[in-house]
Enzyme design. Structure first.
Site, PDB file in Angstrom:
ATOM      1  CE  LYS A   1       3.388   1.051 -12.015  1.00  7.22           C
ATOM      2  NZ  LYS A   1       1.956   0.819 -11.777  1.00  7.22           N
TER       3      LYS A   1
ATOM      4  CE  LYS B   1       8.223   3.700  -1.712  1.00  2.00           C
ATOM      5  NZ  LYS B   1       6.811   3.484  -1.572  1.00  2.00           N
TER       6      LYS B   1
ATOM      7  CE  LYS C   1       3.945  -4.080  -4.253  1.00  2.00           C
ATOM      8  NZ  LYS C   1       3.730  -2.637  -4.053  1.00  2.00           N
TER       9      LYS C   1
HETATM   10  P1  ADP Z   1       5.664  -0.314  -2.333  1.00  2.00           P
HETATM   11  O1  ADP Z   1       6.685   0.777  -2.418  1.00  2.00           O
HETATM   12  O2  ADP Z   1       5.982  -1.294  -1.300  1.00  2.00           O
HETATM   13  O3  ADP Z   1       5.422  -0.946  -3.691  1.00  2.00           O
HETATM   14  P2  ADP Z   1       3.096   0.883  -2.815  1.00  2.00           P
HETATM   15  O4  ADP Z   1       3.628   1.752  -3.873  1.00  2.00           O
HETATM   16  O5  ADP Z   1       2.238  -0.293  -3.219  1.00  2.00           O
HETATM   17  O6  ADP Z   1       4.297   0.352  -1.897  1.00  2.00           O
HETATM   18  O7  ADP Z   1       2.313   1.806  -1.776  1.00  2.00           O
HETATM   19  C1  ADP Z   1       1.011   1.589  -1.299  1.00  2.00           C
HETATM   20  C2  ADP Z   1       0.692   2.688  -0.303  1.00  2.00           C
HETATM   21  O8  ADP Z   1       1.575   2.627   0.839  1.00  2.00           O
HETATM   22  C3  ADP Z   1       0.857   4.115  -0.850  1.00  2.00           C
HETATM   23  O9  ADP Z   1      -0.185   4.914  -0.313  1.00  2.00           O
HETATM   24  C4  ADP Z   1       2.208   4.560  -0.335  1.00  2.00           C
HETATM   25  O10 ADP Z   1       2.315   5.940  -0.208  1.00  2.00           O
HETATM   26  C5  ADP Z   1       2.271   3.858   1.017  1.00  2.00           C
HETATM   27  N1  ADP Z   1       3.679   3.534   1.330  1.00  2.00           N
HETATM   28  C6  ADP Z   1       4.462   2.675   0.648  1.00  2.00           C
HETATM   29  N2  ADP Z   1       5.685   2.582   1.198  1.00  2.00           N
HETATM   30  C7  ADP Z   1       5.682   3.424   2.266  1.00  2.00           C
HETATM   31  C8  ADP Z   1       6.664   3.770   3.251  1.00  2.00           C
HETATM   32  N3  ADP Z   1       7.866   3.212   3.247  1.00  2.00           N
HETATM   33  N4  ADP Z   1       6.313   4.660   4.213  1.00  2.00           N
HETATM   34  C9  ADP Z   1       5.070   5.224   4.246  1.00  2.00           C
HETATM   35  N5  ADP Z   1       4.108   4.931   3.341  1.00  2.00           N
HETATM   36  C10 ADP Z   1       4.393   4.044   2.351  1.00  2.00           C
END
Ligand code: ADP
Ligand code: TRP
Length: 339
Positions: A116, A202, A205
Site C-alpha cells: 500500500k 483472483k 474489486k
Molecule cells: P478485494 O480483492 O476485492 O479487494 P478484499 O481484499 O476486500 O477483496 O477481501 C475481503 C475478503 O474476501 C477477504 O477475506 C478475502 O480473503 C476474501 N476474498 C477476496 N477476493 C476473493 C476471491 N476472489 N476468492 C475468495 N475469497 C476472496
C-alpha cells in the site's frame, strides 16, 4: 442470542459498500457458519478505512451499504453483533498501548504495508500516513479488545493475525496473563474465485477489467452477460483441471452457488457445449443471488432500521470492550478514574 460460555469469534472488514462473489464465498458466507455456536462480533472498520485517502460522505454511505449487504447475506442481527469500529470506545485506546509494545521494524516489514505504501508513493496522496503503518496494530486491538478465540480471515490477513498473537503474548509477558492467544481461521472452502476475464487472477474489486467481477447486487441480466462472456479454454470438455482455468473457475462458482460437488457437475455436463454449461452457471448464480438482492432492497434505504442495528451491535460490543479495556489500563499502570 449468545451465552457467556460460548467461544468468541471476531472478524472485521472495511466498508467497501460492495461485495463480489469472491468476498461472499471466501468470507461472508463462512462467517454465517458461526452464528449458532459462537458469540459473534462482526465489525465494520471505518477507522481503518481512513488510512488511505477517502471522501467522508462516501465513507458514511459505504458503512450503511456494507451493513445492509451483510444482513442480506445472512448475518442476522438477532444472532450476531454487527458494529461500527468508531462507535466503540477502546479500539484506538488499546491500539496505543499495543503500539508501545510493537517493534517498529515488525510493522515496516508487513507485506500489506509495503504494497500500500508503494502505491501511495506512486500516485496517492503524495505521502504515507503513519496510520497506514499502524494499521496492523489497530487490527490487533480490534481482536484483543474482545479477547476473541477465533478470527476468520482471508490468507492475505494471516500476517496481521500473527502479529496480533505476538502482541498478545508480549503484553501477557510484560504485564501479566491477560489476553487469550487468538486462533486464525482461513476457510478451506473451494479454491479462490477467479476473474471471469482472466482466470489466472483472483476476482477482485480493484481489477481494472470489471467484466470479470460479479457483484452481489448485479442485476440478473448483467450476471448472465458476464458469465456468458467469461473466458473459456480450448477444447470443449466441461472438466476441472489445471489446463482449464476458465472452466474450472465456472465449475467452482456453480458448485459454491448450488452446494453440488464438482464431480456431480462434471457428470451432468459431460458432452454439453460450453454455451449450455455457461447458461446453467448463470442461472445458478442468479438463483443464489435473488434472495440476497431482495433482502438488500427491503432494508438498504431504511436508515432507521440500520441505525438501530448499529446501536444494538455497538452496545453489546462496548459492554465487552469496556471490561477488557479497564483490565488492560489497570495492568498498564494507569490509575482508574474515580466515579
Ligand atoms: P478485494 O480483492 O476485492 O479487494 P478484499 O481484499 O476486500 O477483496 O477481501 C475481503 C475478503 O474476501 C477477504 O477475506 C478475502 O480473503 C476474501 N476474498 C477476496 N477476493 C476473493 C476471491 N476472489 N476468492 C475468495 N475469497 C476472496
Ligand atoms: N485488515 C482486514 C482486511 O483488510 C480488516 C480488519 C480490521 C480485520 N480489523 C480486523 C479482520 C480484525 C479481522 C479482525 O480485510
Amino acid at each position: 442470542m449468545s451465552s457467556p460460555d460460548q467461544p468468541v469469534v471476531l472478524t472485521c472488514a472495511q466498508p467497501t459498500g460492495q461485495l463480489h462473489l469472491g468476498n461472499y464465498f471466501g468470507a461472508v458466507r463462512n462467517w454465517t457458519t458461526f452464528l449458532d455456536s459462537h458469540a459473534c462480533y462482526f465489525g465494520i472498520v471505518d477507522q481503518h478505512a481512513i488510512t488511505l485517502p477517502y471522501v467522508p460522505a462516501e465513507l458514511r454511505q459505504s458503512c450503511y451499504k456494507t451493513l445492509a449487504l451483510y444482513i442480506a447475506c445472512g448475518l442476522e442481527p438477532e444472532k450476531c453483533n454487527l458494529f461500527l469500529q468508531s462507535h466503540v470506545t477502546g479500539h484506538t485506546e488499546l491500539a496505543w498501548i499495543l503500539a508501545c509494545l510493537c517493534p517498529l521494524g515488525q510493522l515496516e516489514r508487513m507485506t500489506q504495508f509495503k504494497d500500500k505504501a508503494a502505491r501511495q508513493e506512486e500516485g496517492g496522496a503524495g505521502f504515507i500516513g503513519s496510520g497506514l503503518l499502524y494499521y496492523p496494530v489497530l487490527m490487533a486491538a480490534d481482536i484483543l479488545l474482545y479477547n476473541a478465540d477465533v478470527v476468520p480471515v482471508g490468507e492475505d490477513q494471516r500476517q496481521h493475525v500473527e502479529l496480533t498473537r505476538d502482541l498478545a503474548m508480549k503484553f501477557n509477558a510484560t504485564y501479566s496473563d491477560t489476553f487469550k492467544i487468538p486462533k486464525v481461521e482461513i476457510p478451506k472452502q473451494a479454491a479462490r474465485i477467479k476473474s471471469l476475464q482472466d482466470p489466472t487472477r483472483k476476482m477482485s474489486k480493484s481489477d481494472p477489467n470489471q467484466g470479470g467481477v460479479i457483484y452481489l447486487l448485479d442485476e440478473p441480466n448483467i450476471v448472465t452477460k458476464k458469465i456468458k462472456s467469461a473466458v473459456t479454454d480450448s477444447g470443449s470438455e466441461v472438466r476441472a483441471s489445471e489446463d482449464k482455468p476458465g472452466i474450472t473457475n465456472l465449475l467452482h462458482i456453480m458448485s459454491a452457488s448450488t452446494g453440488r460437488s464438482i464431480e456431480d457437475l462434471e457428470q451432468e455436463f459431460a458432452g454439453s457445449q460450453y454455451g449450455v454449461f455457461k447458461a446453467a452457471v448463470a442461472d445458478a448464480v442468479v438463483e443464489m443471488l435473488t434472495p440476497i438482492q431482495e433482502r438488500y432492497k427491503a432494508i438498504a434505504d431504511d436508515k432507521k432500521y440500520l441505525e438501530g442495528v448499529f446501536k444494538s451491535g455497538a452496545d453489546a460490543a462496548q459492554k465487552r470492550a469496556f471490561k477488557m479495556l479497564s483490565k488492560v489500563n489497570r495492568k498498564a499502570g494507569f490509575i482508574e478514574r474515580a466515579r
